[in-house]
Design an enzyme around this catalytic site. Structure first.
Site, PDB file in Angstrom:
ATOM      1  N   ASP A 163       0.863  -1.190   0.000  1.00 30.02           N
ATOM      2  CA  ASP A 163       0.000   0.000   0.000  1.00 30.02           C
ATOM      3  C   ASP A 163       0.898   1.238   0.000  1.00 30.02           C
ATOM      4  OD1 ASP A 163      -3.260   0.203   0.884  1.00 30.02           O
ATOM      5  OD2 ASP A 163      -2.084   2.047   0.873  1.00 30.02           O
TER       6      ASP A 163
ATOM      7  N   THR B 103     -13.449  -4.297  -8.414  1.00 32.23           N
ATOM      8  CA  THR B 103     -14.585  -4.334  -9.342  1.00 32.23           C
ATOM      9  C   THR B 103     -14.330  -3.322 -10.451  1.00 32.23           C
ATOM     10  OG1 THR B 103     -16.021  -4.962  -7.531  1.00 32.23           O
ATOM     11  CG2 THR B 103     -17.087  -4.037  -9.480  1.00 32.23           C
TER      12      THR B 103
ATOM     13  N   PHE C 114     -16.479 -11.475  -4.232  1.00 37.22           N
ATOM     14  CA  PHE C 114     -17.899 -11.351  -3.884  1.00 37.22           C
ATOM     15  C   PHE C 114     -18.135 -11.240  -2.386  1.00 37.22           C
ATOM     16  CE2 PHE C 114     -17.630 -13.372  -7.992  1.00 37.22           C
ATOM     17  CZ  PHE C 114     -18.561 -12.657  -8.736  1.00 37.22           C
ATOM     18  N   LEU C 115     -17.080 -10.894  -1.621  1.00 34.88           N
ATOM     19  CA  LEU C 115     -17.271 -10.891  -0.162  1.00 34.88           C
ATOM     20  C   LEU C 115     -18.115  -9.706   0.298  1.00 34.88           C
ATOM     21  CD1 LEU C 115     -15.084  -8.575   0.924  1.00 34.88           C
ATOM     22  CD2 LEU C 115     -13.503 -10.447   0.558  1.00 34.88           C
TER      23      LEU C 115
ATOM     24  N   PHE D 136     -32.054 -11.451   0.403  1.00 35.47           N
ATOM     25  CA  PHE D 136     -32.110 -10.098  -0.178  1.00 35.47           C
ATOM     26  C   PHE D 136     -33.523  -9.674  -0.533  1.00 35.47           C
ATOM     27  CE2 PHE D 136     -27.862  -8.272  -0.480  1.00 35.47           C
ATOM     28  CZ  PHE D 136     -27.179  -9.302   0.145  1.00 35.47           C
TER      29      PHE D 136
ATOM     30  N   CYS E 207     -20.526  -0.606  -2.377  1.00 34.49           N
ATOM     31  CA  CYS E 207     -20.574  -1.429  -3.592  1.00 34.49           C
ATOM     32  C   CYS E 207     -21.834  -1.253  -4.423  1.00 34.49           C
ATOM     33  CB  CYS E 207     -20.414  -2.896  -3.201  1.00 34.49           C
ATOM     34  SG  CYS E 207     -18.879  -3.168  -2.312  1.00 34.49           S
TER      35      CYS E 207
ATOM     36  N   LYS F  13     -22.327   2.253  -6.038  1.00 38.11           N
ATOM     37  CA  LYS F  13     -21.259   2.523  -7.012  1.00 38.11           C
ATOM     38  C   LYS F  13     -21.402   1.606  -8.242  1.00 38.11           C
ATOM     39  CE  LYS F  13     -17.096   0.824  -5.834  1.00 38.11           C
ATOM     40  NZ  LYS F  13     -16.601  -0.165  -6.777  1.00 38.11           N
TER      41      LYS F  13
ATOM     42  N   ARG G  75     -20.526   4.610   4.199  1.00 38.31           N
ATOM     43  CA  ARG G  75     -20.617   5.128   2.832  1.00 38.31           C
ATOM     44  C   ARG G  75     -21.994   4.837   2.218  1.00 38.31           C
ATOM     45  NH1 ARG G  75     -15.193   2.745   0.385  1.00 38.31           N
ATOM     46  NH2 ARG G  75     -15.548   1.235   2.042  1.00 38.31           N
TER      47      ARG G  75
END
Ligand code: UGA
Length: 449
Positions: free
Chosen positions: A30, A122, A152-153, A252, A263, A266, A331
């Site tokens: 990083d 992504t 996909f976590l 869901f 996610c 966005k 977020r």
């Protein structure tokens, strides 16, 4: 097997730590020096159940290292995962790929020998191909392949999702790259996790399609909840009955204040943008984006309506500001839309969240932060549940009803039963279910007296 993980955000850190648990030597890179220093000591900068323990184990085993030196991490890696951020561009909502290409250029200069570069962030369809071009330009003689391996976590369940995924998607048409990635995911092969090998383009589309489909499912049940409210239906029963159809599945289908997080908002926006760009409009997804934005605002109005249309001078207690439980992430959280509208309408806000208070403070001011739900309820004119943390599921409602100034509870996650709330005398407003006015309990009290 050695891998380098570029970017230690959610996806990078969880994937890196879990790959180390698979027995692979992982170096996480990083540019943030402070973050790397903390990670070396085993300090996890995000709230993610189970991650700190796992990281501590991997640090002790010596299989995971952290550095700001991309060059040394990439030099002897068999595979390099790019897991840097792809935030939406302010001007048009398209995913900003600046960091992805910058990382790719640096990897190009640093790699030695055959290397598989894997896009894990992504990214819109066509990005792996573009990344290949970037690397080829920076290192014309490099021996490499670029593959797509979307993640996909879910936040809050990230470690489990990584270790026990429903499926793994590998996008590449290179047999060499396929072999390397097969080796990386060996433990999952052994336990028969479905692994889909496909083209890079299909892999990239699968990720967006999965998130957009789930966002659509949520938006669908939210709109059905609106219908239930007008037509005296009960969305909980409707969702349950829908979910009993194996083709639909119950997951869901929980109506709420609208999806949030880093996610779905966005990715739905980016997919809609890509559809327009490639002349394959995603009109359903466009409608989902609009419906969800409207819904978050409508939730504030729902609260105002529970006061008969005026919250000026009222004290409203908020429980939960994170976009969902078990995370400190706020977020695109509905709370960031709801709270300012209530403040604008003249309400005083007190609030509590088990993990997200510090994060919320970055976006919202003038909130009276409390240490627990009861301090929030004390002398408030209403209590509003925005996030369904477990600790809000078993509140002492009798106590709450006594310390509230007015027995008004707005439950945007349907965690309580209207009949129980009625018995306690609450004016109880929830999602897609008949409103409880509280009179019955008053009448009961009167007749009891
Ligand atoms: C989501 C996907 O679920 C992951 O598979 C994916 O890897 C991730 O995005 C990503 O692209 O990185 P996440 O954003 O962590 O994961 O959160 P979810 O658990 O999917 O929840 C998203 C939002 O939908 C939350 O605001 C949640 O409250 C809401 N939601 C979820 C509902 O309103 N109703 C539901 O029934 C389910």
């Amino acid at each position: 097997m050695k891998i380098a993980m570029i970017g230690t955000g959610y996806v990078g850190l969880v994937s890196g730590t879990c790959f180390a648990e698979f027995g692979i030597n992982v170096t996480c890179v990083d540019i943030d020096k402070d973050k790397i220093k903390r990670l070396k000591k085993g300090e996890v900068p995000i709230y993610e159940p189970g991650l700190e323990d796992l990281l501590e184990r991997q640090i002790k085993s010596g299989r995971i290292n952290f550095t700001t030196d991309l060059k040394s991490a990439v030099a002897d890696a068999d595979a390099v995962f790019i897991a840097v951020g792809t935030p939406p561009r302010v001007e048009d909502g398209h995913a900003d790929l600046t960091y992805v290409h910058e990382a790719a250029r640096q990897v190009a200069q640093a790699m030695t020998g055959y290397t598989v570069i894997v896009t894990k962030s992504t990214v819109p369809v066509g990005t792996a191909r573009e990344v290949e071009k970037t690397i080829r330009e920076a290192n014309p003689n490099g021996d490499f392949d670029v593959a797509s391996n979307p993640e996909f976590l879910r936040e809050g369940a990230a470690v489990n999702d990584f270790m026990r995924p429903d499926r793994v998607i590998v996008g590449t048409s290179s047999e060499r790259a396929q072999k390397v990635l097969q080796e990386v995911y060996r433990p999952l092969f052994l336990n028969e996790t479905p692994i889909v090998f496909t083209t890079r383009e299909s892999a990239e589309i699968i990720k967006y399609a999965a998130n957009a489909f789930l966002a659509t499912k949520i938006t669908f049940i939210n709109e059905i909840a609106n219908l239930c409210e007008k037509a005296n239906g009960d969305v909980q029963t409707v969702a349950r009955a829908l979910g009993l159809d194996g083709r639909i599945s119950p997951k869901f289908l929980h109506a709420g204040p609208g999806y949030g997080g880093s996610c779905f908002p966005k990715d739905t926006l980016a997919l809609a943008q890509t559809g327009q760009l490639l002349d394959a409009r995603q009109t359903l997804v466009e409608a989902v984006v609009e419906s969800n934005a409207n819904r978050q605002r409508a939730m504030a109005q729902k609260i105002i309506d529970a006061f008969g249309g005026d919250v000026n001078g009222k004290r409203i207690g908020i429980l939960g500001t994170a976009f969902k439980p078990n995370t400190d992430d706020v977020r695109e959280s509905p709370s960031l839309v709801i709270i300012p509208i209530l403040q604008e309408a003249g309400a005083d806000i007190s609030a509590y969240d088990p993990a997200a208070i510090e994060q919320t403070k970055r976006y919202i001011t003038a909130v009276d932060w409390k240490k627990d739900p009861y301090a929030v309820a004390d002398k408030a004119d209403a209590l509003v549940i925005i996030t369904e943390w477990n600790e809000f599921r078993a509140l002492d409602l009798r106590k709450i009803s006594e310390i509230l100034k007015e027995k008004r509870l707005i439950d945007l996650r349907n965690i309580y039963k209207p009949s129980e709330m009625e018995a306690l005398g609450f004016h109880y407003v929830s999602i897609g279910r008949p409103e409880v006015k509280g009179q019955k309990a008053v009448l009961k009290e009167v007749s009891a007296g």
